[in-house]
Each structure stands twice: as C-alpha cells, then as structure tokens.
Scaffold this motif. Structure first.
Motif, PDB file in Angstrom:
ATOM      1  N   ILE A  63       0.868  -1.183   0.000  1.00 19.94           N
ATOM      2  CA  ILE A  63       0.000   0.000   0.000  1.00 19.94           C
ATOM      3  C   ILE A  63       0.904   1.232   0.000  1.00 19.94           C
ATOM      4  O   ILE A  63       1.727   1.410   0.900  1.00 19.94           O
ATOM      5  CB  ILE A  63      -0.926   0.007   1.228  1.00 19.94           C
ATOM      6  N   VAL A  64       0.733   2.081  -1.016  1.00 22.36           N
ATOM      7  CA  VAL A  64       1.655   3.189  -1.242  1.00 22.36           C
ATOM      8  C   VAL A  64       0.926   4.529  -1.189  1.00 22.36           C
ATOM      9  O   VAL A  64      -0.048   4.736  -1.923  1.00 22.36           O
ATOM     10  CB  VAL A  64       2.353   3.027  -2.606  1.00 22.36           C
ATOM     11  N   ALA A  65       1.405   5.411  -0.331  1.00 18.21           N
ATOM     12  CA  ALA A  65       0.979   6.811  -0.358  1.00 18.21           C
ATOM     13  C   ALA A  65       2.020   7.562  -1.187  1.00 18.21           C
ATOM     14  O   ALA A  65       3.188   7.613  -0.803  1.00 18.21           O
ATOM     15  CB  ALA A  65       0.899   7.380   1.050  1.00 18.21           C
ATOM     16  N   PRO A  66       1.664   8.157  -2.329  1.00 17.00           N
ATOM     17  CA  PRO A  66       2.665   8.721  -3.236  1.00 17.00           C
ATOM     18  C   PRO A  66       3.195  10.100  -2.843  1.00 17.00           C
ATOM     19  O   PRO A  66       4.230  10.523  -3.358  1.00 17.00           O
ATOM     20  CB  PRO A  66       1.941   8.777  -4.573  1.00 17.00           C
ATOM     21  N   ASN A  67       2.476  10.821  -2.001  1.00 17.43           N
ATOM     22  CA  ASN A  67       3.014  12.074  -1.449  1.00 17.43           C
ATOM     23  C   ASN A  67       2.369  12.319  -0.087  1.00 17.43           C
ATOM     24  O   ASN A  67       1.501  11.555   0.355  1.00 17.43           O
ATOM     25  CB  ASN A  67       2.829  13.259  -2.416  1.00 17.43           C
ATOM     26  N   PHE A  73      -6.914   7.733   3.328  1.00 22.71           N
ATOM     27  CA  PHE A  73      -7.543   6.412   3.457  1.00 22.71           C
ATOM     28  C   PHE A  73      -6.554   5.285   3.725  1.00 22.71           C
ATOM     29  O   PHE A  73      -6.966   4.126   3.817  1.00 22.71           O
ATOM     30  CB  PHE A  73      -8.349   6.100   2.189  1.00 22.71           C
ATOM     31  N   ILE A  74      -5.266   5.595   3.856  1.00 20.70           N
ATOM     32  CA  ILE A  74      -4.293   4.505   3.980  1.00 20.70           C
ATOM     33  C   ILE A  74      -4.466   3.740   5.291  1.00 20.70           C
ATOM     34  O   ILE A  74      -4.202   2.543   5.352  1.00 20.70           O
ATOM     35  CB  ILE A  74      -2.848   5.018   3.830  1.00 20.70           C
ATOM     36  N   GLY A  75      -4.934   4.420   6.342  1.00 22.60           N
ATOM     37  CA  GLY A  75      -5.169   3.729   7.604  1.00 22.60           C
ATOM     38  C   GLY A  75      -6.264   2.686   7.490  1.00 22.60           C
ATOM     39  O   GLY A  75      -6.153   1.589   8.057  1.00 22.60           O
ATOM     40  N   ASP A  76      -7.321   3.004   6.741  1.00 21.76           N
ATOM     41  CA  ASP A  76      -8.411   2.050   6.541  1.00 21.76           C
ATOM     42  C   ASP A  76      -7.923   0.829   5.769  1.00 21.76           C
ATOM     43  O   ASP A  76      -8.298  -0.308   6.074  1.00 21.76           O
ATOM     44  CB  ASP A  76      -9.560   2.717   5.774  1.00 21.76           C
ATOM     45  N   ALA A  84      -0.433  -6.590   4.527  1.00 20.58           N
ATOM     46  CA  ALA A  84       0.221  -5.738   3.533  1.00 20.58           C
ATOM     47  C   ALA A  84       1.226  -4.801   4.202  1.00 20.58           C
ATOM     48  O   ALA A  84       1.084  -4.449   5.377  1.00 20.58           O
ATOM     49  CB  ALA A  84      -0.821  -4.919   2.776  1.00 20.58           C
ATOM     50  N   LYS A  85       2.230  -4.379   3.435  1.00 23.00           N
ATOM     51  CA  LYS A  85       3.201  -3.405   3.915  1.00 23.00           C
ATOM     52  C   LYS A  85       2.784  -2.009   3.476  1.00 23.00           C
ATOM     53  O   LYS A  85       2.303  -1.814   2.355  1.00 23.00           O
ATOM     54  CB  LYS A  85       4.596  -3.734   3.389  1.00 23.00           C
ATOM     55  N   LEU A  86       2.959  -1.041   4.378  1.00 21.02           N
ATOM     56  CA  LEU A  86       2.590   0.345   4.111  1.00 21.02           C
ATOM     57  C   LEU A  86       3.853   1.164   3.908  1.00 21.02           C
ATOM     58  O   LEU A  86       4.766   1.124   4.729  1.00 21.02           O
ATOM     59  CB  LEU A  86       1.768   0.900   5.280  1.00 21.02           C
ATOM     60  N   TYR A  87       3.889   1.919   2.804  1.00 21.77           N
ATOM     61  CA  TYR A  87       5.086   2.676   2.436  1.00 21.77           C
ATOM     62  C   TYR A  87       4.802   4.179   2.492  1.00 21.77           C
ATOM     63  O   TYR A  87       3.771   4.642   2.008  1.00 21.77           O
ATOM     64  CB  TYR A  87       5.551   2.293   1.035  1.00 21.77           C
ATOM     65  N   ALA A  88       5.769   4.922   3.059  1.00 19.97           N
ATOM     66  CA  ALA A  88       5.606   6.363   3.254  1.00 19.97           C
ATOM     67  C   ALA A  88       6.496   7.160   2.311  1.00 19.97           C
ATOM     68  O   ALA A  88       7.682   6.843   2.165  1.00 19.97           O
ATOM     69  CB  ALA A  88       5.934   6.737   4.694  1.00 19.97           C
TER      70      ALA A  88
END
Length: 229
Positions: A63-67, A73-76, A84-88
């Motif tokens: 799961i990627v937040a691009p900026n 919605f990334i927390g949901d 899944a892995k979350l990328y900042a």
C-alpha cells in the motif's frame, strides 16, 4: 468501480475529497505484480464493492501513499489488509504518527517490485515531495498532484477564478501554478524530471485528471516545459 486500464493495471474512482472548500475527485491504481500480489497506489475510500473487486485480482501486499497529501484512506486499507506493507513518501511519517509504516519511498524501488515498477522522488517542492512511478509493462507513468486538470464548470464562484488562475482548468492537464512557485530547488526537480523523461512512457495516470493514453512522453515534456527551459 474497478476498471482495467492496461495489462496488469486497474484504476478506481473514489469519493470526492474537499480541501479548503475545493472539491477534488480521487483515483487509485492497482498493479498486479508477477508474483500475483497487488500494489495499491494512492488508495481511495474502501467500500465493500471496491474491496470485493480488489480481492478478486489477488492478495494486497503493498500500500503506497505517493506524497504527503494523499494519505486520507491509507489507515483504513492497512486495517483491512494487515498482511500488507505500508510505504511512506518523504514527510508523511511525521504527519501520520498514528500509523506504523513498513518502508520509506525513495529513488530506489523496493526489491519486490524493482523489476516491474520504477520510481523517482520529485524533490525541491515546498508543498510536497511526490514519488512518480512507472509501470513498465503498460508503459504508464503515474503522477499524483504535480499534474492536474478539471473540466470547466467543475469549480464555481470565486473558486472557479482561483482554479483558472492556477491553471487547474487549462486546455490540457499541466502543473498548477502553486506547485510551480513552490519549487525552491529547481535543480533537484529538473534532475527528477530528466529521470522520468528517460522512461519510455506511452500513457500517464494522474489522481486529478483524465488519463492520457497515447503520447505520454511528449505530454510530460509539455507539462514541464516551464521547468526545463
């Protein structure tokens, strides 16, 4: 809800996001990697319908937040897909200290997607550093906020005037004036743009503009001509 965009890549439109009274449509992308797992770019609101469609493509693993602006919605999604892995992107860890991130995005793709998705961080902007991606199979460059376009009539009243002056309703998608003026380190931005223009781009996806399906390389060059000259 979930639409095929090209081989191995899908898009989905999300709910309207309101920022300072301005209404922004939202869009996410889903890329299926060669191992069958899914890469989720800029996730939108997670409805039951969207979740069922995504689950039908494969297991969500990235799961990627691009900026630092696209994080609503990334927390949901992290809660829905704990495996899944979350990328900042740069700056988001500080803004979202309520979340646990598994990795940071920089100019080097994570090993799991390095052979399929390229990326570069467009630095030097006071508003946000944006990670631009390139899906090799579909030859698609993926921008978030650096290129935008809204149809005439999308904004009304004084906001329509602001949008016009900001180039948000220009004849074709382009870099808004607020982002142009926020580049305090243009040398860094030019270096990133040259990296992007080295990709064999045919298509361009953006969070706030209709997709460009042909001539993507020339389109990007036009959008950033003000920076390259």
């Amino acid at each position: 809800m979930l639409q095929s965009f090209d081989d191995g890549i899908w898009i989905a439109e999300g709910p309207i996001a309101v920022v300072a009274g301005f209404r922004y449509p939202t869009r996410m992308a889903v890329i299926r990697l060669s191992d069958g797992t899914l890469f989720i770019w800029s996730p939108v609101g997670l409805s039951n319908e969207l979740r069922a469609a995504v689950d039908g493509l494969g297991p969500v693993r990235h799961i990627v937040a691009p900026n630092s602006l696209h994080h609503l919605f990334i927390g949901d999604w992290q809660a829905a897909y704990p495996g899944a892995k979350l990328y900042a992107p740069p700056g988001l860890r500080k803004r979202r200290q309520d979340l646990v991130f598994d990795g940071d995005l920089d100019d080097d793709p994570a090993p799991i997607w390095s052979g399929e998705i390229d990326q570069v961080v467009v630095r030097g902007n006071a508003i946000t550093a944006e990670v631009v991606f390139f899906h090799r199979t579909s030859r698609t460059a993926i921008f978030t906020d650096l290129i935008q376009h809204f149809e005439p009539g999308w904004f009304t009243g004084w906001r329509a005037l602001v949008a016009r002056l900001d180039l948000m309703t220009a004849p074709e998608p382009t870099v808004p004036r607020k982002f142009r003026g926020a580049f305090t380190n243009r040398a860094a931005a030019r270096a990133a743009l040259r990296w992007i223009l080295a990709w064999p781009v045919e298509k361009v996806l953006m969070a706030h503009a209709a997709p460009v399906e042909t001539g993507g390389h020339a389109f990007i060059a036009r959008s950033f001509a003000w920076l390259l000259t």
